[in-house]
Motif scaffolding. Structure first.
Motif, PDB file in Angstrom:
ATOM      1  N   PRO A 178      64.588  36.822  12.847  1.00 45.76           N
ATOM      2  CA  PRO A 178      64.000  37.929  12.098  1.00 45.76           C
ATOM      3  C   PRO A 178      63.844  39.218  12.905  1.00 45.76           C
ATOM      4  O   PRO A 178      64.006  40.311  12.371  1.00 45.76           O
ATOM      5  N   GLY A 179      63.538  39.116  14.190  1.00 43.92           N
ATOM      6  CA  GLY A 179      63.327  40.312  14.996  1.00 43.92           C
ATOM      7  C   GLY A 179      64.577  41.181  15.091  1.00 43.92           C
ATOM      8  O   GLY A 179      64.508  42.407  14.975  1.00 43.92           O
ATOM      9  N   ILE A 180      65.728  40.549  15.302  1.00 43.64           N
ATOM     10  CA  ILE A 180      66.982  41.301  15.381  1.00 43.64           C
ATOM     11  C   ILE A 180      67.346  41.841  14.003  1.00 43.64           C
ATOM     12  O   ILE A 180      67.797  42.983  13.872  1.00 43.64           O
ATOM     13  N   SER A 181      67.154  41.044  12.955  1.00 41.87           N
ATOM     14  CA  SER A 181      67.498  41.486  11.602  1.00 41.87           C
ATOM     15  C   SER A 181      66.618  42.640  11.133  1.00 41.87           C
ATOM     16  O   SER A 181      67.062  43.480  10.358  1.00 41.87           O
ATOM     17  N   LYS A 182      65.384  42.676  11.592  1.00 41.81           N
ATOM     18  CA  LYS A 182      64.500  43.784  11.240  1.00 41.81           C
ATOM     19  C   LYS A 182      64.979  45.076  11.891  1.00 41.81           C
ATOM     20  O   LYS A 182      64.964  46.139  11.287  1.00 41.81           O
ATOM     21  N   TRP A 183      65.455  44.958  13.133  1.00 41.14           N
ATOM     22  CA  TRP A 183      65.970  46.114  13.858  1.00 41.14           C
ATOM     23  C   TRP A 183      67.296  46.586  13.270  1.00 41.14           C
ATOM     24  O   TRP A 183      67.497  47.771  13.058  1.00 41.14           O
ATOM     25  N   SER A 184      68.222  45.631  12.983  1.00 34.95           N
ATOM     26  CA  SER A 184      69.533  45.978  12.440  1.00 34.95           C
ATOM     27  C   SER A 184      70.063  44.794  11.637  1.00 34.95           C
ATOM     28  O   SER A 184      70.386  43.752  12.212  1.00 34.95           O
ATOM     29  N   PRO A 185      70.157  44.915  10.314  1.00 28.50           N
ATOM     30  CA  PRO A 185      70.686  43.819   9.506  1.00 28.50           C
ATOM     31  C   PRO A 185      72.101  43.400   9.924  1.00 28.50           C
ATOM     32  O   PRO A 185      72.435  42.222   9.905  1.00 28.50           O
ATOM     33  N   PHE A 186      72.932  44.355  10.319  1.00 25.59           N
ATOM     34  CA  PHE A 186      74.289  44.026  10.753  1.00 25.59           C
ATOM     35  C   PHE A 186      74.269  43.157  12.009  1.00 25.59           C
ATOM     36  O   PHE A 186      74.919  42.116  12.068  1.00 25.59           O
ATOM     37  N   HIS A 187      73.514  43.584  13.023  1.00 24.10           N
ATOM     38  CA  HIS A 187      73.447  42.810  14.258  1.00 24.10           C
ATOM     39  C   HIS A 187      72.768  41.458  14.033  1.00 24.10           C
ATOM     40  O   HIS A 187      73.134  40.466  14.653  1.00 24.10           O
TER      41      HIS A 187
END
Length: 58
Positions: free
Chosen positions: A29-38
């Protein structure tokens, strides 16, 4: 007490089969919150890594 890496299951059919599926889910969730693509790219990378760790053919 070790967290599971994935799941393997035989496909239910009416007859005999040797086919099975493997599943290695992952979501960060932390990465998806920052960038959905990444977040999506990293989830696929980690899922494939887990499948390889379970013995799947890369």
């Amino acid at each position: 007490m070790t967290p599971e890496e994935g799941m393997a299951a035989k496909i239910p059919t009416a007859g005999e089969t040797d086919d099975a599926t493997r599943d290695g889910l992952r979501f960060i969730p932390g990465i998806s919150k920052w960038s959905p693509f990444h977040g999506a790219a990293w989830a696929v990378t980690e899922s494939l890594s887990r499948l390889c760790a379970m013995g799947a053919n890369p």
